[in-house]
Scaffold this motif. Sequence first.
Motif, PDB file in Angstrom:
ATOM      1  N   THR A   1       0.834  -1.210   0.000  1.00 55.61           N
ATOM      2  CA  THR A   1       0.000   0.000   0.000  1.00 55.61           C
ATOM      3  C   THR A   1       0.867   1.258   0.000  1.00 55.61           C
ATOM      4  O   THR A   1       0.596   2.230  -0.737  1.00 55.61           O
ATOM      5  CB  THR A   1      -0.918   0.006   1.230  1.00 55.61           C
ATOM      6  OG1 THR A   1      -1.733  -1.165   1.210  1.00 55.61           O
ATOM      7  CG2 THR A   1      -1.806   1.236   1.243  1.00 55.61           C
ATOM      8  N   GLU A   2       1.924   1.257   0.821  1.00 57.87           N
ATOM      9  CA  GLU A   2       2.805   2.412   0.927  1.00 57.87           C
ATOM     10  C   GLU A   2       3.578   2.660  -0.369  1.00 57.87           C
ATOM     11  O   GLU A   2       3.933   3.809  -0.684  1.00 57.87           O
ATOM     12  CB  GLU A   2       3.791   2.220   2.082  1.00 57.87           C
ATOM     13  CG  GLU A   2       3.146   2.261   3.465  1.00 57.87           C
ATOM     14  CD  GLU A   2       4.144   1.958   4.572  1.00 57.87           C
ATOM     15  OE1 GLU A   2       3.844   2.252   5.737  1.00 57.87           O
ATOM     16  OE2 GLU A   2       5.238   1.411   4.257  1.00 57.87           O
ATOM     17  N   ARG A   3       3.850   1.593  -1.099  1.00 58.84           N
ATOM     18  CA  ARG A   3       4.707   1.716  -2.299  1.00 58.84           C
ATOM     19  C   ARG A   3       3.909   1.576  -3.589  1.00 58.84           C
ATOM     20  O   ARG A   3       4.443   1.188  -4.639  1.00 58.84           O
ATOM     21  CB  ARG A   3       5.802   0.650  -2.230  1.00 58.84           C
ATOM     22  CG  ARG A   3       6.758   0.902  -1.062  1.00 58.84           C
ATOM     23  CD  ARG A   3       7.491  -0.340  -0.624  1.00 58.84           C
ATOM     24  NE  ARG A   3       8.374  -0.878  -1.635  1.00 58.84           N
ATOM     25  CZ  ARG A   3       9.078  -2.007  -1.486  1.00 58.84           C
ATOM     26  NH1 ARG A   3       8.990  -2.688  -0.343  1.00 58.84           N
ATOM     27  NH2 ARG A   3       9.848  -2.445  -2.448  1.00 58.84           N
ATOM     28  N   THR A   4       2.623   1.911  -3.516  1.00 62.71           N
ATOM     29  CA  THR A   4       1.773   1.776  -4.704  1.00 62.71           C
ATOM     30  C   THR A   4       2.269   2.643  -5.857  1.00 62.71           C
ATOM     31  O   THR A   4       2.342   2.191  -7.010  1.00 62.71           O
ATOM     32  CB  THR A   4       0.313   2.134  -4.354  1.00 62.71           C
ATOM     33  OG1 THR A   4      -0.151   1.262  -3.328  1.00 62.71           O
ATOM     34  CG2 THR A   4      -0.587   2.010  -5.573  1.00 62.71           C
ATOM     35  N   ARG A   5       2.609   3.898  -5.560  1.00 64.61           N
ATOM     36  CA  ARG A   5       3.109   4.780  -6.616  1.00 64.61           C
ATOM     37  C   ARG A   5       4.421   4.250  -7.208  1.00 64.61           C
ATOM     38  O   ARG A   5       4.638   4.317  -8.423  1.00 64.61           O
ATOM     39  CB  ARG A   5       3.317   6.207  -6.085  1.00 64.61           C
ATOM     40  CG  ARG A   5       2.001   6.969  -5.903  1.00 64.61           C
ATOM     41  CD  ARG A   5       2.268   8.371  -5.375  1.00 64.61           C
ATOM     42  NE  ARG A   5       3.085   9.166  -6.310  1.00 64.61           N
ATOM     43  CZ  ARG A   5       2.595   9.795  -7.373  1.00 64.61           C
ATOM     44  NH1 ARG A   5       1.308   9.751  -7.643  1.00 64.61           N
ATOM     45  NH2 ARG A   5       3.403  10.490  -8.146  1.00 64.61           N
ATOM     46  N   GLU A   6       5.300   3.720  -6.345  1.00 65.90           N
ATOM     47  CA  GLU A   6       6.566   3.144  -6.838  1.00 65.90           C
ATOM     48  C   GLU A   6       6.284   2.002  -7.813  1.00 65.90           C
ATOM     49  O   GLU A   6       6.949   1.877  -8.855  1.00 65.90           O
ATOM     50  CB  GLU A   6       7.381   2.640  -5.645  1.00 65.90           C
ATOM     51  CG  GLU A   6       8.662   1.904  -6.047  1.00 65.90           C
ATOM     52  CD  GLU A   6       9.288   1.122  -4.894  1.00 65.90           C
ATOM     53  OE1 GLU A   6       9.893   0.060  -5.160  1.00 65.90           O
ATOM     54  OE2 GLU A   6       9.159   1.570  -3.737  1.00 65.90           O
ATOM     55  N   ILE A   7       5.292   1.153  -7.445  1.00 64.66           N
ATOM     56  CA  ILE A   7       4.939   0.020  -8.309  1.00 64.66           C
ATOM     57  C   ILE A   7       4.404   0.534  -9.639  1.00 64.66           C
ATOM     58  O   ILE A   7       4.738   0.008 -10.718  1.00 64.66           O
ATOM     59  CB  ILE A   7       3.891  -0.877  -7.606  1.00 64.66           C
ATOM     60  CG1 ILE A   7       4.505  -1.516  -6.364  1.00 64.66           C
ATOM     61  CG2 ILE A   7       3.369  -1.953  -8.549  1.00 64.66           C
ATOM     62  CD1 ILE A   7       3.495  -2.197  -5.454  1.00 64.66           C
ATOM     63  N   GLY A   8       3.569   1.597  -9.586  1.00 63.86           N
ATOM     64  CA  GLY A   8       3.035   2.172 -10.820  1.00 63.86           C
ATOM     65  C   GLY A   8       4.132   2.723 -11.709  1.00 63.86           C
ATOM     66  O   GLY A   8       4.108   2.543 -12.942  1.00 63.86           O
ATOM     67  N   ILE A   9       5.096   3.428 -11.129  1.00 61.26           N
ATOM     68  CA  ILE A   9       6.217   3.973 -11.907  1.00 61.26           C
ATOM     69  C   ILE A   9       7.019   2.854 -12.553  1.00 61.26           C
ATOM     70  O   ILE A   9       7.370   2.924 -13.743  1.00 61.26           O
ATOM     71  CB  ILE A   9       7.123   4.838 -11.004  1.00 61.26           C
ATOM     72  CG1 ILE A   9       6.378   6.091 -10.547  1.00 61.26           C
ATOM     73  CG2 ILE A   9       8.417   5.210 -11.710  1.00 61.26           C
ATOM     74  CD1 ILE A   9       7.108   6.897  -9.486  1.00 61.26           C
ATOM     75  N   ARG A  10       7.314   1.799 -11.785  1.00 59.52           N
ATOM     76  CA  ARG A  10       8.102   0.686 -12.341  1.00 59.52           C
ATOM     77  C   ARG A  10       7.359   0.003 -13.477  1.00 59.52           C
ATOM     78  O   ARG A  10       7.958  -0.372 -14.491  1.00 59.52           O
ATOM     79  CB  ARG A  10       8.415  -0.333 -11.230  1.00 59.52           C
ATOM     80  CG  ARG A  10       9.444   0.185 -10.214  1.00 59.52           C
ATOM     81  CD  ARG A  10       9.846  -0.909  -9.257  1.00 59.52           C
ATOM     82  NE  ARG A  10      10.410  -2.039  -9.981  1.00 59.52           N
ATOM     83  CZ  ARG A  10      10.530  -3.277  -9.499  1.00 59.52           C
ATOM     84  NH1 ARG A  10      10.110  -3.528  -8.272  1.00 59.52           N
ATOM     85  NH2 ARG A  10      11.058  -4.227 -10.230  1.00 59.52           N
TER      86      ARG A  10
END
Length: 410
Positions: A304-313
Motif C-alpha cells: 500500500t505504501e509503495r503503490t506509486r513506486e509500483i506504478g512507476i516501475r
Amino acid sequence: MKIGQSFRLAIKSLLTSKVRALLTMLGIIIGVAAVIVIVSLGNGMQQYMNSQFEQIGVNMIQVSVYSYGGNREVTPDDFYGLAEKYPQYIESVSPYLSASAVVRQGAQEYERTSVYGVSETLYNPEKGQTASGDTLEEGRFLSYVDVERNQKVCVIGSYLNQAMFDGKGIGQSLTVGGVPYTVIGTLSEKADSTEGSGDDLIYLPYGLVEQLNAAGSGMGMGSSSYLVTSTSKETSSAAKGVIERMLNRIYGDSSVYMVMTSAEMMEMMDSMLSVLMTILVIIAAISLVVGGIGIMNIMLVSVTERTREIGIRKSLGAKGRDIRSQFIIEAGTTSAIGGVIGILFGILLANLFTAVAGVIVSDADGFAAIPNLSGILVSFGVSVGIGVLFGYLPADKAAKLNPIDALRYD
C-alpha cells in the motif's frame, strides 16, 4: 530485475525501518528459537538416558510377577536352576525385593531410605559393580553365606555412610524394622548423596526382607521381582525367551508377569520422548505461523505504501512477475534473517539450559542440550518457506495492480 538486485532492495527496505522489521521478525525468531531449544533438549535427554542405561548395563533384564498366592509361585531356586541350565544366555540372577521398613541409627530415624533384599549374585566382582550400577567404596558385598544363613549384615549407600557414621560405617550397627544389622560394606556415590536419592539405600539378604514383608513391617514386592544379567547384549533376547517360557509354564498366563530387557526399556523411553518432543515442536511451530501472518500483514502495508513506486516501475516496463518476485524475495529475506537470529538465540538458550542443569541438578553430569545440524537446517528452511508462503499474497496483489491506478494513488 535480477535476484541480486531484488535482494539488495529487500535489505535496503528492512534497514529503512529497523524497528518495524524487528517486530515483523519477532514471531519467526521466537518460533525458530523454541524449535531449536526443544530439539536440543530432546537430543540431550535421549543421549543422557542412553548413557545411564549403559552404566547400569545393556544386558540387564528386569522380571516382575504380579500374581500372589495360588498352588505354584516362582521362587529364587527356579531362576537359579534356569541360570545353571542356560549358562550360555544367563550370567547371574538375583531376587530384588523392596520394603518400606523403618531405618534407625541411635535416636535418628531415616524415613526415606530405600531397603532392598538381594542375593550375592547382584554384585559382579569382575566388573566391580552390581547389576543396578552400584560400586563398592569400602568393605565387601553380601556373600553366599550371608544370604544362605540370613545373617544380619548390610551394605549401605554413601548418604547413610556419611549421615550416620561420618564416612566410617564399616563395622557399625543400625536397625531395620527394629532388628540390628552390621555394616559390612559401603557404596560409592552415584547420585548426589542426599536424603531420598540413589545413595540413600540399604542392601540386605533377600530372605530377611521377605520376613519383613511377611511380618507386615514393610510394603514391598516380595519375591516377585528379579534382576537377571544376560551373558551379553546379543544374548539378552534369548535369555528373555527362556525366562518367559519358564514363567508361562508355571503360571500359564502371560498377563501376570513382565520381562523387559534394557534394550527394550531404552527403546520405550526413546519412543515416549520422541512423541513428547514432536508434540512440543508442533506447539512451538504455531509461533512460526503467527510470524508468517505478521510478515503477510506488514507486506500488505508495504504494498500500500509503495503503490506509486509500483506504478512507476510498471510504466517503465516492469512486468508483473518482476514485481511479484521482488516482494516475495523481500518477504523471504525478512523471514530468513529472523530465522538466523532465532537459530543463534536458540543455541544460546540451549547452552544456558545445559549450564543451569549442571548447577541445579548435581546428578545431571553428562547432560547437554545438543543442537543438531539437521534441526538447524530444517528450522531455517521452514522459516524461509513461511516467509515465501505468506508473502505470496501481498506480492501477487502488487503484481496485479493497474499501473494507471497505481500512479494516481496518493
